[in-house]
Motif scaffolding. Sequence first.
Motif, short mmCIF file in Angstrom:
data_model
loop_
_atom_site.label_atom_id
_atom_site.label_comp_id
_atom_site.label_asym_id
_atom_site.label_seq_id
_atom_site.Cartn_x
_atom_site.Cartn_y
_atom_site.Cartn_z
N ILE A 100 -0.97 2.66 3.05
CA ILE A 100 -0.67 4.03 2.64
C ILE A 100 -1.30 4.96 3.68
N PHE A 101 -0.45 5.52 4.53
CA PHE A 101 -0.94 6.39 5.60
C PHE A 101 -1.10 7.81 5.10
N GLY A 102 -2.23 8.42 5.43
CA GLY A 102 -2.41 9.84 5.18
C GLY A 102 -1.98 10.62 6.40
N THR A 103 -2.58 11.77 6.59
CA THR A 103 -2.22 12.61 7.74
C THR A 103 -3.04 12.27 8.98
N GLY A 104 -4.16 11.58 8.81
CA GLY A 104 -4.94 11.13 9.95
C GLY A 104 -5.63 12.23 10.71
N THR A 105 -6.34 11.82 11.76
CA THR A 105 -7.03 12.74 12.67
C THR A 105 -6.39 12.63 14.04
N ARG A 106 -5.93 13.75 14.55
CA ARG A 106 -5.37 13.75 15.90
C ARG A 106 -6.50 13.95 16.89
N GLY B 42 4.30 11.96 8.08
CA GLY B 42 3.53 10.73 8.20
C GLY B 42 4.36 9.50 7.94
N LEU B 43 3.74 8.36 8.16
CA LEU B 43 4.39 7.07 7.92
C LEU B 43 4.42 6.76 6.43
N LYS B 44 5.58 6.32 5.96
CA LYS B 44 5.73 5.99 4.54
C LYS B 44 6.19 4.54 4.41
N PHE B 45 5.52 3.80 3.56
CA PHE B 45 5.89 2.42 3.27
C PHE B 45 7.27 2.38 2.60
N MET B 46 8.08 1.40 2.98
CA MET B 46 9.38 1.23 2.35
C MET B 46 9.44 -0.08 1.56
N VAL B 47 9.23 -1.21 2.26
CA VAL B 47 9.44 -2.50 1.62
C VAL B 47 8.59 -3.56 2.30
N TYR B 48 8.23 -4.56 1.50
CA TYR B 48 7.39 -5.69 1.96
C TYR B 48 8.14 -6.96 1.61
N LEU B 49 8.38 -7.79 2.62
CA LEU B 49 9.13 -9.02 2.41
C LEU B 49 8.38 -10.22 2.95
N GLN B 50 8.58 -11.31 2.28
CA GLN B 50 8.20 -12.61 2.80
C GLN B 50 9.50 -13.38 2.98
N LYS B 51 9.45 -14.46 3.70
CA LYS B 51 10.69 -15.20 3.96
C LYS B 51 11.50 -15.40 2.67
N GLU B 52 12.70 -14.86 2.68
CA GLU B 52 13.68 -14.99 1.59
C GLU B 52 13.26 -14.28 0.30
N ASN B 53 12.18 -13.55 0.30
CA ASN B 53 11.73 -12.86 -0.92
C ASN B 53 11.35 -11.42 -0.64
N ILE B 54 11.69 -10.54 -1.57
CA ILE B 54 11.20 -9.17 -1.53
C ILE B 54 9.97 -9.11 -2.42
N ILE B 55 8.83 -8.76 -1.84
CA ILE B 55 7.58 -8.73 -2.59
C ILE B 55 7.36 -7.37 -3.24
#
Lengths: 111, 114
Positions: A100-106, B42-55
């Motif tokens: 879970i990424f926040g906004t971080g520090t640049r 920012g970066l947002k998580f979407m999905v986590y997979l293992q071989k042949e499975n969605i975790i």
Amino acid sequence: DAKTTQPNSMESNEEEPVHLPCNHSTISGTDYIHWYRQLPSQGPEYVIHGLTSNVNNRMASLAIAEDRKSSTLILHRATLRDAAVYYCILSPYYYTDKLIFGTGTRLQVFP
Amino acid sequence: NAGVMQNPRHLVRRRGQEARLRCSPMKGHSHVYWYRQLPEEGLKFMVYLQKENIIDESGMPKERFSAEFPKEGPSILRIQQVVRGDSAAYFCASSLNRDNHEQYFGPGTRLTVT
């Protein structure tokens, strides 16, 4: 999810040490503290992680407060290549989980 | 040891087309994560997979998005009927197993919807 608080930005001069703080006052006893960084136009890069004890690797050091409510990422000698957004992230220790990424520090590094 | 590979690096699609993003994890890694970074966000998580499975697919939009990680071959993130709001950088990460806490990220696929 436990939250982290980081300053929006920091500056450093090249070859000087950099201390990047992170507050995580609601951390649980089973959370690891992770640090990742993202250089411009690149994917995130793992930096370091720890649970209770201070940790060192070739990239950085991680200092964890005794009560674990804060931590500091230490870059011993900043280089221009260290200019990036640094993310402090908590994750359960017993298995790898989504980050879970926040906004971080640049971090800006000046020659 | 090659790192995480993603292709294509840049993808342009018109509204309504399909986008397929591929991710080859590091050698020996059986866990794959997809993240999205919208412009100036920012970066947002979407999905986590293992071989042949969605975790864990808790970060996937309910419609138009799907992901798979077959026994053989790369992981695929598929976006059907793309809209302008899907324009983003999509990053894939891999880890060795569930006990290893380091995730290794690829260079990303930059999707532009025109």
